[in-house]
Design a protein around this motif. Structure first.
Motif, PDB file in Angstrom:
ATOM      1  N   SER A 286      -3.296  10.351  -3.761  1.00 19.68           N
ATOM      2  CA  SER A 286      -3.833   9.093  -4.277  1.00 19.68           C
ATOM      3  C   SER A 286      -3.268   7.937  -3.467  1.00 19.68           C
ATOM      4  O   SER A 286      -2.224   8.064  -2.797  1.00 19.68           O
ATOM      5  N   ILE A 287      -3.974   6.809  -3.544  1.00 22.15           N
ATOM      6  CA  ILE A 287      -3.583   5.596  -2.809  1.00 22.15           C
ATOM      7  C   ILE A 287      -3.483   4.454  -3.810  1.00 22.15           C
ATOM      8  O   ILE A 287      -4.411   4.213  -4.588  1.00 22.15           O
TER       9      ILE A 287
ATOM     10  N   LYS B 135      -3.137   0.444  -3.960  1.00 23.73           N
ATOM     11  CA  LYS B 135      -3.199  -0.820  -3.219  1.00 23.73           C
ATOM     12  C   LYS B 135      -2.892  -1.948  -4.193  1.00 23.73           C
ATOM     13  O   LYS B 135      -3.643  -2.181  -5.147  1.00 23.73           O
TER      14      LYS B 135
ATOM     15  N   ASN C 219      -5.082  -1.393  -7.465  1.00 26.26           N
ATOM     16  CA  ASN C 219      -6.245  -0.518  -7.406  1.00 26.26           C
ATOM     17  C   ASN C 219      -5.781   0.885  -7.031  1.00 26.26           C
ATOM     18  O   ASN C 219      -5.100   1.080  -6.024  1.00 26.26           O
TER      19      ASN C 219
ATOM     20  N   ASN D 237       1.005   5.534  -0.343  1.00 24.59           N
ATOM     21  CA  ASN D 237       0.293   6.808  -0.318  1.00 24.59           C
ATOM     22  C   ASN D 237       1.138   7.871  -1.006  1.00 24.59           C
ATOM     23  O   ASN D 237       2.302   8.083  -0.623  1.00 24.59           O
TER      24      ASN D 237
ATOM     25  N   THR E  24       0.855  -1.191   0.000  1.00 21.00           N
ATOM     26  CA  THR E  24       0.000   0.000   0.000  1.00 21.00           C
ATOM     27  C   THR E  24       0.884   1.231   0.000  1.00 21.00           C
ATOM     28  O   THR E  24       1.748   1.379   0.871  1.00 21.00           O
TER      29      THR E  24
ATOM     30  N   LEU F 287      -6.803   4.533  -5.868  1.00 17.96           N
ATOM     31  CA  LEU F 287      -7.901   5.161  -5.138  1.00 17.96           C
ATOM     32  C   LEU F 287      -7.637   6.647  -4.959  1.00 17.96           C
ATOM     33  O   LEU F 287      -6.482   7.099  -4.973  1.00 17.96           O
ATOM     34  N   ASP F 288      -8.693   7.395  -4.753  1.00 21.50           N
ATOM     35  CA  ASP F 288      -8.535   8.815  -4.447  1.00 21.50           C
ATOM     36  C   ASP F 288      -8.322   8.979  -2.938  1.00 21.50           C
ATOM     37  O   ASP F 288      -8.324   7.988  -2.193  1.00 21.50           O
TER      38      ASP F 288
ATOM     39  N   ASN G 138     -10.185   9.696  -0.637  1.00 24.58           N
ATOM     40  CA  ASN G 138     -11.304   9.166   0.149  1.00 24.58           C
ATOM     41  C   ASN G 138     -11.466   7.661  -0.016  1.00 24.58           C
ATOM     42  O   ASN G 138     -12.494   7.095   0.340  1.00 24.58           O
ATOM     43  N   SER G 139     -10.434   7.007  -0.601  1.00 22.60           N
ATOM     44  CA  SER G 139     -10.412   5.552  -0.813  1.00 22.60           C
ATOM     45  C   SER G 139     -11.498   5.089  -1.777  1.00 22.60           C
ATOM     46  O   SER G 139     -11.995   3.956  -1.671  1.00 22.60           O
TER      47      SER G 139
END
Length: 815
Positions: free
Chosen positions: A299-300, A302, A350, A288, A286, A352-353, A355-356
């Protein structure tokens, strides 16, 4: 997990408490002595204390390389001493009425006896603590059945293996691994793969040396691990066959045959091994990505990767010793292996923004086919000039490694509804590598006046590696070379070394050894695609110092100091890219500098049962893995770099003693403090960490020929440079049974039966914010059968000279 960890610690503490209480029981009397024959010390003689009334075995031990032995904690009574050694008549002493300490001089008589159908075995402890090293007798532990060399190391006292197979000893990284006294010259990754494919059934002993003397290579910041394979000198023929099967999530198999034939002046030996490994690995990352000030998440990522690996290893060794005379031995050894493997990886990332909420998905499929081949030739000679210890040994070696590595990557891109966003990206790579090593060495030993022992020698080595990295992108159904990621790197290294050391027994209580080794290194490399090159030439001095003090039979102290060097691995210097997926890769660093360490260690051994050590070490220009993050492309890559000065403080305690007649325990404890001060990516790093690790082996002799064992290890959270590794633990169980009149052994074990072991950790510094989780095929059930056979006349084994890699008439060390 916390419950299992608590259970592990509780078991260790209870076992250690019982051991400590037991150790406080003082021995009534001691019997010690020396076993010899024809003015030669007899090593590995099987010595037993028997009850004089019924000949029941009270205690058992094995003579050391000087033929010496010691029994402690014997009560007043009447005893017999029985001694057995291959090639000699069994010795029985006259009855001994023990009312005071006894010193015996035991002299054996040679025998000429047919060995048809007879198997003589020597029972050794799993772990032997000595002043200058720790010896692991691999076959003495039934839980080693079906394991690899890496897995045996992992459960050895003071050894830690990280998520990538890198080995550290007593909390310090940078270990030089020798096989039969010879360096492998492999990168950390290739060495880890080799050790993971080497069966424990082919290993006799593992020696751990934190401060080796001057005759050894100065390489290895934290010391040397010497893996000694099995060998024999018995007259006639003898050998063993081992077949083994393991089942985790995927099957595994370990099989080997060892043969030896000696007649008159010729000794022929060889072994062959076939191992298969099927396994998996699950890696979750993960990441960040933050704003420039590092506060807000942009962004995140995963990432989940599932890797399935199939690996086969075929190994061989063939050699001959020729005893030209009583003083001269000549020999050669040819050995090698073929190690093909296939790895299929599936990766899902994946994106993500803050806010996941899912924005897009990238899926990557890859296949990596590799084949690591090795062949090595050693020519060796040994000449003993006289009985005073004047001796010369010489070695010439050639080693060749060839690696073929073909890779294929397919990246697919999807939006948050699962629809394809872009065309697939296809990338293939071809990364062959050739390594050629040439070396020659000589070691000379002589006793000078005033009983001063002098050892001196030299070594010359030349290494050339030729590495190609060719990557191709698919464009319009055509493969087009990617010149931004392709390269051709040639590296050459010449090391010339010489050493001298002097040792002397100052008195019955004091002994000292002083040594120094000088090494000149000339290294140069060139990238043929862009012409970038380097040329380095430097000379370093590596002094060593050992002081030993033995005030009485119960206590022994030693103080040692050494300066050492860790040069970058050849593959780490290659400026090549190795991809996991589009967003994750590793890259070499041709600008790596060697790291230099200084270590000082104080040890104490009490009654041969309790060993305590206190050490301090400092490493300059530490080489370690560093995570680097490129925010603009959302990529993360790993690169080895010189990051810091590291100070290390270590306290170690090892307890090894019999709790009862049938229960023995070995409990190792280690406390480390590491402090890092330096720069990473031009930014300062000041971190420190304290960690504790322990391992124990508890063995039970249920009845004659039937043994059980429980063991495992635990370590707390650890600071490894810029990475923090969370706690890790493992518990193992094993049982072994002697069959077929002690000519056969059946072993069953379960490695990590609670499935505790996995890796998790994180790296938070500068713009890097990464969390890691890694699990693999660790819980494995193994079963094996070993059959030993022998026929012929027992002969007198030649004297072994001092030192871990100076074995008589066999593969000599490559210092």
């Amino acid at each position: 997990m916390k419950k299992n960890t608590f259970l592990f610690i509780l078991v260790s503490i209870i076992a250690g408490f019982v051991a400590t209480v037991r150790s406080q029981t003082t021995a009534s009397f001691t019997i010690k002595g020396q076993v010899s024959a024809q003015k030669r010390a007899i090593e590995a003689a099987n010595i037993m204390v028997l009850n004089a009334s019924d000949s029941a075995t009270i205690k058992m031990t094995v003579s050391d390389k000087s033929g010496e032995f010691m029994f402690q904690q014997l009560k007043t009574g009447n005893y017999l001493i029985k001694v057995m050694a291959i090639g000699y008549e069994t010795y029985y002493s006259n009855p001994i009425k023990l009312a005071f300490a006894q010193t015996l001089d035991i002299r054996l008589k040679p025998e000429e006896k047919e060995l048809t159908g007879v198997t003589v075995t020597t029972k050794k402890p799993f772990i032997e603590q000595k002043l200058d090293k720790t010896v692991i007798n691999v076959e003495a532990s039934p839980s080693n059945t079906g394991l690899t060399a890496m897995e045996v190391l992992e459960k050895s006292p003071g050894i830690l293996v990280d998520k990538d197979g890198n080995i550290s000893m007593k909390g310090k990284p940078g270990v030089l691994v020798l096989i039969d006294g010879k360096p492998s010259y492999l990168s950390a990754t290739d060495l880890a793969n080799l050790l993971k494919s080497m069966s424990s059934s082919s290993i006799d002993q593992i020696e751990l040396m934190t401060n080796p003397p001057a005759k050894y290579d100065a390489a290895g910041n934290s010391g040397i691990i010497n893996i000694k394979t099995k060998k024999s000198k018995t007259m006639g023929y003898n050998g063993s066959v081992t077949v083994g099967y393991g089942q985790g999530v995927y099957p595994k198999s370990n099989n080997s045959i060892n043969l030896n034939y000696r007649r008159n002046k010729v000794n022929l030996f060889g072994n062959f091994g076939y191992n298969y490994y099927g396994g998996y690995q699950e890696l979750n990352i993960t990441r960040n990505f933050r704003t420039n000030n590092g506060e807000d998440i942009l962004s995140i990522f995963k990432q989940q990767t599932n890797m399935k690996r199939r690996q086969t290893n075929v190994s061989y060794k063939v050699g001959m010793d020729y005893y030209a005379s009583k003083k001269t031995t000549l020999g050669f050894v040819v050995n090698g292996f073929i190690n093909p493997s296939t790895e299929n990886n599936g990766n899902t990332t994946n994106i993500l923004d803050p806010n996941s909420i899912l924005q897009s998905t990238t899926k990557a499929a890859s296949q990596i086919n590799s084949n690591l081949n090795n062949v090595a030739l050693n020519l060796n000679g040994r000449h003993v000039f006289d009985s005073t210890g004047k001796e010369l040994t010489m070695d010439v070696d050639y080693v060749h490694y060839n690696t073929l590595n073909d890779q294929m990557f397919i990246n697919s891109f999807y939006d948050n509804t699962g629809n394809k966003m872009l065309p697939d990206q296809l990338l293939k790579g071809n990364l062959p590598s050739d390594i050629n090593i040439y070396s020659a060495k000589a070691d000379y030993t002589q006793m000078l006046k005033h009983k001063i022992k002098m050892e001196a020698g030299f070594k010359l080595s030349y290494v050339k590696t030729d590495n190609v990295s060719s990557y191709y992108n698919q464009q319009n159904n055509q493969w087009v070379m990617d010149s931004t990621q392709s390269n051709h790197f040639i590296y050459e290294e010449n090391i010339n070394a010489a050493y001298v050391s002097f040792s002397k027994e100052l008195s019955k209580k004091w002994s000292i050894q002083l040594g120094s080794r000088v090494e000149n290194t000339h290294a140069k490399g060139i990238q043929l695609f862009n012409g970038v090159s380097f040329d380095r030439n430097y000379t370093q001095l590596f002094p060593t110092f050992f002081l030993s003090y033995k005030p009485n039979d119960k206590n022994q102290f030693s103080l040692n100091y050494g300066r050492r060097i860790q040069r970058p691995d050849y593959q780490d210097l290659n400026p090549f890219y190795y991809f996991l997926d589009k967003y994750t890769y590793s890259v070499g660093n041709p600008y790596l500098l060697p790291q230099i360490s200084q270590n000082i260690e104080l040890n104490h051994i009490y009654k041969g049962l309790l060993t305590t050590g206190l050490s301090y070490g400092v490493i300059n220009d530490l080489i370690t893995q560093v995570f680097n993050q490129v925010d603009s492309t959302h990529t993360t890559y790993v690169k080895n770099d010189n990051i810091a000065k590291v100070q290390n403080y270590t306290l170690s305690v090892n307890v090894a003693l019999p709790i009862t007649k049938f229960w023995k325990i070995n409990w190792y404890n280690q406390l480390n403090i590491n402090q890092y001060d330096g720069f990473v990516n031009q930014g300062p790093i000041h971190v420190s960490g304290i960690n504790y690790n322990t391992n124990f082996t508890s063995s039970f002799e249920v009845k004659k020929g039937l043994n059980m064992e429980l063991g495992g290890f635990y370590r707390t959270q650890t600071q490894e440079g810029t990475i923090v590794a969370n706690e890790m633990s493992q518990l193992n169980f094993a049982i072994s049974k002697q069959v077929l009149k002690n000519k056969g052994t059946i072993r069953l074990n379960c490695r990590d039966f609670l499935n505790l072991q996995h890796f998790s950790g994180y790296s938070h510094f500068q713009n890097v914010d990464v969390q890691l989780y890694n699990r693999w095929d660790n819980r494995v059930f193994n079963i094996s059968f070993t059959y030993r056979f022998a026929k012929g006349k027992a002969g007198v084994a030649p004297r072994k000279s001092a030192g871990a890699i100076d074995e008589a008439s066999r593969v000599k060390s490559n210092n």
